[in-house]
Design a protein around this motif. Structure first.
Motif, short mmCIF file in Angstrom:
data_model
loop_
_atom_site.label_atom_id
_atom_site.label_comp_id
_atom_site.label_asym_id
_atom_site.label_seq_id
_atom_site.Cartn_x
_atom_site.Cartn_y
_atom_site.Cartn_z
N SER A 95 2.34 -8.73 -5.47
CA SER A 95 1.86 -7.40 -5.86
C SER A 95 0.93 -7.51 -7.07
O SER A 95 1.23 -8.23 -8.03
N GLY A 151 -2.09 -0.88 0.13
CA GLY A 151 -2.39 -0.49 -1.24
C GLY A 151 -2.58 1.00 -1.39
O GLY A 151 -2.62 1.76 -0.42
N SER A 179 -4.10 1.42 -9.49
CA SER A 179 -4.09 0.86 -8.14
C SER A 179 -2.88 -0.05 -7.98
O SER A 179 -2.38 -0.62 -8.96
N ILE A 199 -1.71 -2.99 -5.05
CA ILE A 199 -2.04 -3.72 -3.83
C ILE A 199 -0.95 -4.76 -3.58
O ILE A 199 -0.52 -5.45 -4.51
#
Length: 261
Positions: free
Chosen positions: A77, A37, A65, A67
């Motif tokens: 995702s 991430g 963000s 990840i």
């Protein structure tokens, strides 16, 4: 003067987001790790006024963000993007989205992907937008330093818009064609460039017209260390027939620091 300061502060604090997600800028490359991430965050406070009896105080924050989890032959995702701007203790800009995407057989040139997304934009009167869809991604060129890709797809979209100047909402739901094309180029060990272009369209039988949405995003990333880097991004989107009378063209430029883990 106040509007000029607002515009400057929006640029500095990364407030405002694109209507359409740039998948390539958020995509994390797979390695031996199960989870990877990266995050980008900023916080700003600003105080300036032309007169002592007209104080102007700004508070801004943004968070991004991405990840990724890599089960066997697949990718899950989760991408987040939030921006907030407050002027004299009143919320001026509050935007964000959460995007979940699942793809399988990424080792193949063509592979399916499914996605869902929640989005809001209080300044433009959007709350909420729900999206769910399917697509077939084609990695037409996939090399170590360069990739070129495109994807045709279909999605369901629900939107609730506040009609400007009123307290009434306009709610719509469509099945749309959603398509993207783009590339990623690692110029050298320190600089990479990626861009993506979207085209989404549907026919509205009630209004007897086509609704088209276009979007382009360009990112230039510079690596400082293995975990720390600088990101510069420009986005531009256009809707020829918006649901309510709002600005058809919006753009945004951001510059920030990125941390990978």
């Amino acid at each position: 003067m106040k509007f000029f300061l607002v515009a400057v502060f929006i640029c500095l604090s990364h407030a405002g987001i694109s209507q359409i997600l740039n998948l390539q800028s958020s995509k994390i490359e797979k390695d031996s790790s199960l989870i990877k991430g990266n995050m980008t965050a900023s916080f700003s406070m600003y105080n300036r006024s032309a007169a002592a009896n007209e104080p102007v105080e700004f508070l801004g924050a943004s968070f991004k963000s991405s990840i990724a989890i890599f089960p066997k032959n697949a990718r899950l995702s989760l991408i987040n993007d939030f921006s907030y701007l407050e002027i004299n203790e009143d919320a001026f800009l509050n935007t964000g989205f959460q995007h979940l995407r699942f793809s399988i057989f990424e080792n193949r040139r063509m592979h399916p992907e499914a996605f869902v997304q929640f989005q809001y934009d209080n300044f433009r009167g959007l709350f909420p937008r729900w999206i769910g869809g399917l697509g077939i991604r084609n990695d037409f060129i996939k090399r170590k330093n360069f990739s070129f890709f495109f994807s045709p797809g279909i999605m369901w979209e629900y939107e609730a818009w506040l009609i400007p100047g009123t307290e009434k909402q306009m709610k719509v739901s469509f099945i749309k064609s959603t398509n993207y094309i783009g590339f990623r180029w690692d110029v050298n060990d320190y600089i990479d460039i990626n861009t993506i272009n979207y085209y989404q369209t549907t026919y509205d039988p009630e209004e007897e017209l086509w609704r088209n949405r276009y979007s382009i995003e360009l990112n230039i990333n510079s690596k400082i260390t293995e975990k720390l880097g600088i990101n510069n991004s420009f986005t531009l989107s256009y809707e020829d027939e918006p649901i309510v009378p709002i600005t058809q063209t919006i753009y945004n430029f951001t510059a920030g620091v990125n941390y990978k883990f």
